[in-house]
Design a protein around this motif. Sequence first.
Motif, short mmCIF file in Angstrom:
data_model
loop_
_atom_site.label_atom_id
_atom_site.label_comp_id
_atom_site.label_asym_id
_atom_site.label_seq_id
_atom_site.Cartn_x
_atom_site.Cartn_y
_atom_site.Cartn_z
N UNK A 36 0.79 -1.23 0.00
CA UNK A 36 0.00 0.00 0.00
C UNK A 36 0.82 1.28 0.00
N UNK A 37 2.12 1.19 0.00
CA UNK A 37 2.97 2.38 0.04
C UNK A 37 3.38 2.80 -1.38
N UNK A 38 3.89 4.01 -1.48
CA UNK A 38 4.34 4.50 -2.78
C UNK A 38 5.67 3.83 -3.15
N UNK A 39 6.02 3.93 -4.41
CA UNK A 39 7.22 3.27 -4.93
C UNK A 39 8.49 3.82 -4.28
N UNK A 40 8.60 5.14 -4.21
CA UNK A 40 9.81 5.75 -3.67
C UNK A 40 9.96 5.47 -2.18
N UNK A 79 3.53 5.67 -8.87
CA UNK A 79 3.33 4.25 -8.64
C UNK A 79 3.08 3.94 -7.17
N UNK A 80 2.17 2.99 -6.94
CA UNK A 80 1.83 2.53 -5.60
C UNK A 80 1.82 1.01 -5.60
N UNK A 81 2.33 0.40 -4.55
CA UNK A 81 2.29 -1.06 -4.42
C UNK A 81 0.86 -1.42 -4.03
N UNK A 82 0.07 -1.90 -4.98
CA UNK A 82 -1.33 -2.18 -4.69
C UNK A 82 -1.53 -3.57 -4.11
N UNK A 83 -0.71 -4.51 -4.52
CA UNK A 83 -0.87 -5.87 -4.02
C UNK A 83 0.51 -6.52 -3.93
N UNK A 84 0.76 -7.19 -2.84
CA UNK A 84 2.02 -7.91 -2.66
C UNK A 84 1.70 -9.22 -1.96
N UNK A 85 2.07 -10.32 -2.59
CA UNK A 85 1.73 -11.64 -2.06
C UNK A 85 2.97 -12.50 -1.98
N UNK A 114 4.89 -12.19 -5.51
CA UNK A 114 4.19 -11.48 -6.58
C UNK A 114 3.92 -10.06 -6.11
N UNK A 115 4.41 -9.07 -6.87
CA UNK A 115 4.22 -7.66 -6.51
C UNK A 115 3.50 -6.97 -7.65
N UNK A 116 2.35 -6.35 -7.33
CA UNK A 116 1.54 -5.64 -8.32
C UNK A 116 1.66 -4.15 -8.04
N UNK A 117 2.01 -3.39 -9.08
CA UNK A 117 2.19 -1.95 -8.97
C UNK A 117 1.07 -1.28 -9.75
N UNK A 118 0.48 -0.26 -9.14
CA UNK A 118 -0.63 0.46 -9.76
C UNK A 118 -0.23 1.90 -10.01
N UNK A 119 -0.59 2.43 -11.18
CA UNK A 119 -0.34 3.82 -11.50
C UNK A 119 -1.57 4.62 -11.14
#
Length: 164
Positions: A36-40, A79-85, A114-119
């Motif tokens: 749920x955190x931002x990329x940076x 970019x935000x980490x929307x899902x990480x499994x 598995x890491x999903x990134x959302x713009x």
Amino acid sequence: MLKKRLRKRKTTVYALGQYISMSAHKARRVIDQIRGRSYEETLMILELMPYRACYPIFKLVYSAAANASYNMNSNESNLVISKAEVSEATIVKKLKPRARGRSFAIKRPTCHINIVVKDISLDEYIEIDSLNPLKWSKKLKSKKKYTAMAYNNIYSNGGVWDKK
């Protein structure tokens, strides 16, 4: 009369790391901190955490961001980490020779990450109804949430003690 079919633009990109030689429990400890955190912010957290799981997760987050910039032309600041499994994979079993001709089983657990990134800049918040423009203003309004900070003295009300 022509009907136009609107296609929703893809806003998520993922990176998958398979058979990483570490237990899923140890990888989940790090993944829970970045979800749920931002990329940076995620990159800073992963560089400063003292766990061995941080390096492969750092590489996957970096790869997911590279996929997003290449496939969607998105900026890294959006970019935000929307899902990480983290899921368990196969266990590598080896035999170690011991005394008196015996053998001892060594089990090396592996995991899939598995890491999903959302713009968030490509997110479509507004569904435009061309027949009724009055609906536009209702959907454009954003709800503001105000949070109040409260100071609690942890020594007077029996709060959390420092564990050494």
